[in-house]
Design a protein around this motif. Structure first.
Motif, mmCIF file in Angstrom:
data_model
loop_
_atom_site.group_PDB
_atom_site.id
_atom_site.type_symbol
_atom_site.label_atom_id
_atom_site.label_comp_id
_atom_site.label_asym_id
_atom_site.label_seq_id
_atom_site.Cartn_x
_atom_site.Cartn_y
_atom_site.Cartn_z
ATOM 1 N N ALA A 24 86.884 120.871 27.763
ATOM 2 C CA ALA A 24 85.495 120.932 28.217
ATOM 3 C C ALA A 24 85.037 119.567 28.695
ATOM 4 O O ALA A 24 85.580 118.534 28.295
ATOM 5 N N HIS A 25 84.026 119.588 29.546
ATOM 6 C CA HIS A 25 83.365 118.370 30.019
ATOM 7 C C HIS A 25 81.880 118.699 30.105
ATOM 8 O O HIS A 25 81.494 119.698 30.721
ATOM 9 N N LEU A 26 81.042 117.868 29.480
ATOM 10 C CA LEU A 26 79.599 118.078 29.513
ATOM 11 C C LEU A 26 78.944 116.877 30.173
ATOM 12 O O LEU A 26 79.187 115.740 29.780
ATOM 13 N N GLU A 27 78.127 117.141 31.177
ATOM 14 C CA GLU A 27 77.384 116.086 31.852
ATOM 15 C C GLU A 27 75.906 116.467 31.869
ATOM 16 O O GLU A 27 75.551 117.583 32.255
ATOM 17 N N SER A 34 66.778 105.783 24.709
ATOM 18 C CA SER A 34 67.350 104.594 24.085
ATOM 19 C C SER A 34 68.845 104.800 23.861
ATOM 20 O O SER A 34 69.353 105.928 23.907
ATOM 21 N N GLU A 35 69.547 103.705 23.588
ATOM 22 C CA GLU A 35 70.969 103.805 23.273
ATOM 23 C C GLU A 35 71.184 104.651 22.026
ATOM 24 O O GLU A 35 72.138 105.428 21.960
ATOM 25 N N GLN A 36 70.305 104.504 21.048
ATOM 26 C CA GLN A 36 70.423 105.278 19.807
ATOM 27 C C GLN A 36 70.275 106.781 20.084
ATOM 28 O O GLN A 36 71.023 107.593 19.543
ATOM 29 N N GLU A 37 69.321 107.162 20.923
ATOM 30 C CA GLU A 37 69.145 108.576 21.270
ATOM 31 C C GLU A 37 70.378 109.122 21.975
ATOM 32 O O GLU A 37 70.843 110.224 21.675
ATOM 33 N N PHE A 61 72.936 112.038 20.648
ATOM 34 C CA PHE A 61 73.164 113.225 21.466
ATOM 35 C C PHE A 61 74.649 113.452 21.700
ATOM 36 O O PHE A 61 75.150 114.574 21.558
ATOM 37 N N ILE A 62 75.367 112.405 22.072
ATOM 38 C CA ILE A 62 76.797 112.541 22.363
ATOM 39 C C ILE A 62 77.554 113.029 21.128
ATOM 40 O O ILE A 62 78.381 113.943 21.215
ATOM 41 N N ALA A 63 77.269 112.461 19.976
ATOM 42 C CA ALA A 63 77.939 112.887 18.738
ATOM 43 C C ALA A 63 77.598 114.334 18.397
ATOM 44 O O ALA A 63 78.487 115.139 18.074
ATOM 45 N N ASN A 64 76.332 114.691 18.490
ATOM 46 C CA ASN A 64 75.913 116.050 18.135
ATOM 47 C C ASN A 64 76.393 117.091 19.146
ATOM 48 O O ASN A 64 76.728 118.220 18.775
ATOM 49 N N ALA A 65 76.455 116.713 20.428
ATOM 50 C CA ALA A 65 76.972 117.638 21.445
ATOM 51 C C ALA A 65 78.442 117.936 21.179
ATOM 52 O O ALA A 65 78.889 119.091 21.291
ATOM 53 N N VAL A 105 81.511 113.721 26.984
ATOM 54 C CA VAL A 105 80.099 114.052 27.087
ATOM 55 C C VAL A 105 79.476 112.867 27.805
ATOM 56 O O VAL A 105 79.561 111.732 27.340
ATOM 57 N N VAL A 106 78.874 113.128 28.960
ATOM 58 C CA VAL A 106 78.354 112.072 29.816
ATOM 59 C C VAL A 106 76.849 112.261 29.996
ATOM 60 O O VAL A 106 76.394 113.364 30.308
ATOM 61 N N ILE A 107 76.118 111.195 29.802
ATOM 62 C CA ILE A 107 74.694 111.198 30.136
ATOM 63 C C ILE A 107 74.556 110.380 31.405
ATOM 64 O O ILE A 107 74.810 109.176 31.416
ATOM 65 N N ARG A 108 74.215 111.050 32.472
ATOM 66 C CA ARG A 108 74.078 110.387 33.777
ATOM 67 C C ARG A 108 72.591 110.098 33.988
ATOM 68 O O ARG A 108 71.771 111.012 34.061
ATOM 69 N N GLU A 109 72.272 108.806 34.083
ATOM 70 C CA GLU A 109 70.892 108.394 34.312
ATOM 71 C C GLU A 109 70.668 108.182 35.806
ATOM 72 O O GLU A 109 71.335 107.353 36.422
ATOM 73 N N LEU A 110 69.742 108.938 36.345
ATOM 74 C CA LEU A 110 69.443 108.869 37.775
ATOM 75 C C LEU A 110 68.104 108.165 37.991
ATOM 76 O O LEU A 110 67.152 108.406 37.245
#
Length: 138
Positions: free
Chosen positions: A62-65, A74-77, A81-85, A102-107
């Motif tokens: 799987a890949h989640l973006e 924040s970095e903590q948030e 999220f990445i750990a819980n996802a 698990v990728v959080i893409r900031e636009l």
């Protein structure tokens, strides 16, 4: 107004897809502070017949973006999220390889929109007190 795309190696059952969409939507709302009713989740298959990790074929991968407006978390948030996802993915997809990203893409707020308006324009309305009722914070 986040958008998340979860790509899987195989077609999930309807129950699995609904469970993943529900759990991820709730997690995005909780860990990233986004409005649940404006969160979009796409659960799709990779469309390929072979997914490899370390040059070894995998039946379960799987890949989640998740796309969010830059600077709204924040970095903590993001870390939480990445750990819980990953916990959610492992629960629903037994045998999931640790090389699951698990990728959080900031636009930038100028580069994406909601209802035909950029996030930057919507933020300016909020600053000037002209935001429409029901619109989300970035």
């Amino acid at each position: 107004m986040p958008f998340a795309r979860l790509t899987l190696t195989s077609i999930p059952t309807l129950d699995q897809a609904n469970h993943l969409a529900t759990e991820l939507t709730e997690l995005i709302a909780h860990d990233l502070g986004k409005r649940q009713e404006l969160t979009s989740i796409l659960v799709e298959t990779s469309g390929i017949s072979h997914w490899a990790i370390g040059a070894e074929g995998r039946l379960t991968a799987a890949h989640l973006e998740v796309c969010v407006t830059a600077g709204t978390n924040s970095e903590q948030e993001k870390r939480a999220f990445i750990a819980n996802a990953m916990t959610i993915l492992r629960t629903v997809l037994p045998g999931l390889n640790p090389a699951t990203y698990v990728v959080i893409r900031e636009l930038p707020a100028t580069d994406w929109g909601y209802d035909g308006r950029t996030q930057a324009d919507r933020a300016m309305d909020r600053i000037h007190g002209t935001a429409l009722i029901g619109q989300e914070k970035s």
